[in-house]
Design a protein around this motif. Structure first.
Motif, PDB file in Angstrom:
ATOM      1  N   GLY A   1       5.064   0.794 -15.520  1.00 48.43           N
ATOM      2  CA  GLY A   1       3.988   1.031 -14.569  1.00 48.43           C
ATOM      3  C   GLY A   1       3.753  -0.062 -13.536  1.00 48.43           C
ATOM      4  N   GLN A   2       4.387  -1.227 -13.675  1.00 45.67           N
ATOM      5  CA  GLN A   2       4.134  -2.309 -12.721  1.00 45.67           C
ATOM      6  C   GLN A   2       4.729  -2.007 -11.350  1.00 45.67           C
ATOM      7  N   THR A   3       5.887  -1.379 -11.314  1.00 46.23           N
ATOM      8  CA  THR A   3       6.485  -1.016 -10.016  1.00 46.23           C
ATOM      9  C   THR A   3       5.597  -0.007  -9.302  1.00 46.23           C
ATOM     10  N   LEU A   4       5.053   0.943 -10.035  1.00 43.16           N
ATOM     11  CA  LEU A   4       4.118   1.908  -9.444  1.00 43.16           C
ATOM     12  C   LEU A   4       2.883   1.182  -8.910  1.00 43.16           C
ATOM     13  N   LYS A   5       2.379   0.216  -9.653  1.00 42.92           N
ATOM     14  CA  LYS A   5       1.216  -0.556  -9.209  1.00 42.92           C
ATOM     15  C   LYS A   5       1.529  -1.293  -7.899  1.00 42.92           C
ATOM     16  N   ILE A   6       2.724  -1.854  -7.804  1.00 50.47           N
ATOM     17  CA  ILE A   6       3.153  -2.540  -6.580  1.00 50.47           C
ATOM     18  C   ILE A   6       3.277  -1.536  -5.427  1.00 50.47           C
ATOM     19  N   CYS A   7       3.844  -0.370  -5.707  1.00 56.37           N
ATOM     20  CA  CYS A   7       3.962   0.676  -4.676  1.00 56.37           C
ATOM     21  C   CYS A   7       2.585   1.098  -4.173  1.00 56.37           C
ATOM     22  N   ASN A   8       1.626   1.245  -5.077  1.00 51.20           N
ATOM     23  CA  ASN A   8       0.267   1.599  -4.666  1.00 51.20           C
ATOM     24  C   ASN A   8      -0.342   0.523  -3.774  1.00 51.20           C
ATOM     25  N   ALA A   9      -0.080  -0.751  -4.095  1.00 51.96           N
ATOM     26  CA  ALA A   9      -0.577  -1.845  -3.255  1.00 51.96           C
ATOM     27  C   ALA A   9       0.070  -1.797  -1.869  1.00 51.96           C
ATOM     28  N   LEU A  10       1.386  -1.550  -1.825  1.00 54.10           N
ATOM     29  CA  LEU A  10       2.076  -1.431  -0.531  1.00 54.10           C
ATOM     30  C   LEU A  10       1.525  -0.250   0.268  1.00 54.10           C
ATOM     31  N   LYS A  11       1.307   0.859  -0.416  1.00 57.52           N
ATOM     32  CA  LYS A  11       0.759   2.044   0.254  1.00 57.52           C
ATOM     33  C   LYS A  11      -0.596   1.725   0.873  1.00 57.52           C
ATOM     34  N   GLU A  12      -1.438   1.052   0.119  1.00 61.08           N
ATOM     35  CA  GLU A  12      -2.770   0.688   0.613  1.00 61.08           C
ATOM     36  C   GLU A  12      -2.672  -0.191   1.865  1.00 61.08           C
ATOM     37  N   ILE A  13      -1.789  -1.170   1.835  1.00 62.38           N
ATOM     38  CA  ILE A  13      -1.588  -2.073   2.970  1.00 62.38           C
ATOM     39  C   ILE A  13      -1.105  -1.285   4.188  1.00 62.38           C
ATOM     40  N   LEU A  14      -0.135  -0.416   3.974  1.00 69.52           N
ATOM     41  CA  LEU A  14       0.455   0.346   5.088  1.00 69.52           C
ATOM     42  C   LEU A  14      -0.513   1.373   5.656  1.00 69.52           C
ATOM     43  N   VAL A  15      -1.324   1.978   4.810  1.00 68.77           N
ATOM     44  CA  VAL A  15      -2.342   2.931   5.280  1.00 68.77           C
ATOM     45  C   VAL A  15      -3.413   2.175   6.081  1.00 68.77           C
ATOM     46  N   GLU A  16      -3.810   0.980   5.609  1.00 63.00           N
ATOM     47  CA  GLU A  16      -4.764   0.131   6.347  1.00 63.00           C
ATOM     48  C   GLU A  16      -4.280  -0.129   7.767  1.00 63.00           C
ATOM     49  N   LYS A  17      -2.954  -0.226   7.917  1.00 62.24           N
ATOM     50  CA  LYS A  17      -2.360  -0.515   9.229  1.00 62.24           C
ATOM     51  C   LYS A  17      -2.197   0.743  10.084  1.00 62.24           C
ATOM     52  N   GLY A  18      -2.674   1.885   9.585  1.00 67.45           N
ATOM     53  CA  GLY A  18      -2.656   3.110  10.373  1.00 67.45           C
ATOM     54  C   GLY A  18      -1.475   4.031  10.141  1.00 67.45           C
TER      55      GLY A  18
END
Length: 176
Positions: A14-31
């Motif tokens: 589950g750690q890779t999924l957790k990292i992917c979720n963090a990346l998704k959040e960052i990228l969505v923040e950027k529009g």
């Protein structure tokens, strides 16, 4: 126009999924618009996306064979799309093995495939002995003993450097 980004991942604990979720959040923040898929559930084309990220964890020294098969099968489309790859492994907890150029699993991975990602990263994972099945716990303890890591069966340590994850997300966002 929003950038459409696909994230494909393979995770064991589950750690890779957790990292992917963090990346998704960052990228969505950027529009950006971001869609995330497990390797088992991906049913799109890479070229449906403006950028494509692949994240995979290591277990017993290897990435999930489905990730390697996916990359080998889709190399042409990966090369047509801005892309990134990251690996998650416990060896990366050591500073001298925390870069794609110095991480033995990442180096081995690049030799197994005939593809070089546009951007790449290596992140340290999480060690949680109590979460592992008995045989996995014993094997991981042996590996940790050999690499001078913690072997106490109650150990639970998240080694992931979240600032490094954030930097990778910003790099992916700004690079293209």
């Amino acid at each position: 126009m929003k950038t459409k980004i696909g994230i494909l991942y393979s995770t064991v604990d589950g750690q890779t999924l957790k990292i992917c979720n963090a990346l998704k959040e960052i990228l969505v923040e950027k529009g950006n618009t971001v869609e995330m898929y497990s390797i088992e559930d991906f049913d799109k084309e890479i070229t449906d996306f403006d950028k494509f990220i692949i994240g995979a964890s290591i277990r017993y020294g290897k990435h999930n064979p489905k990730i390697i098969e996916f990359i080998n099968k889709n190399k042409a489309n990966l090369n047509k799309t801005e892309n990134a790859f990251f690996s998650v492994n416990l060896v990366a907890r050591k500073l001298e093995k925390a870069l794609p150029e110095t991480n033995p699993y990442f180096i081995k991975f690049l030799k197994e495939i005939d593809w070089i990602p546009n951007k790449s990263a290596v992140f340290a994972g999480k060690l949680d002995y109590q979460k592992y099945p008995f045989t996995d716990r014993l094997m991981i303890q042996l590996i940790m003993w050999m690499t001078k890591g913690p072997t106490n069966p109650k150990t639970k340590i998240e080694y992931t450097d979240w600032d490094k994850v954030r930097e990778f997300g910003v790099l992916i966002n700004n690079h293209y």
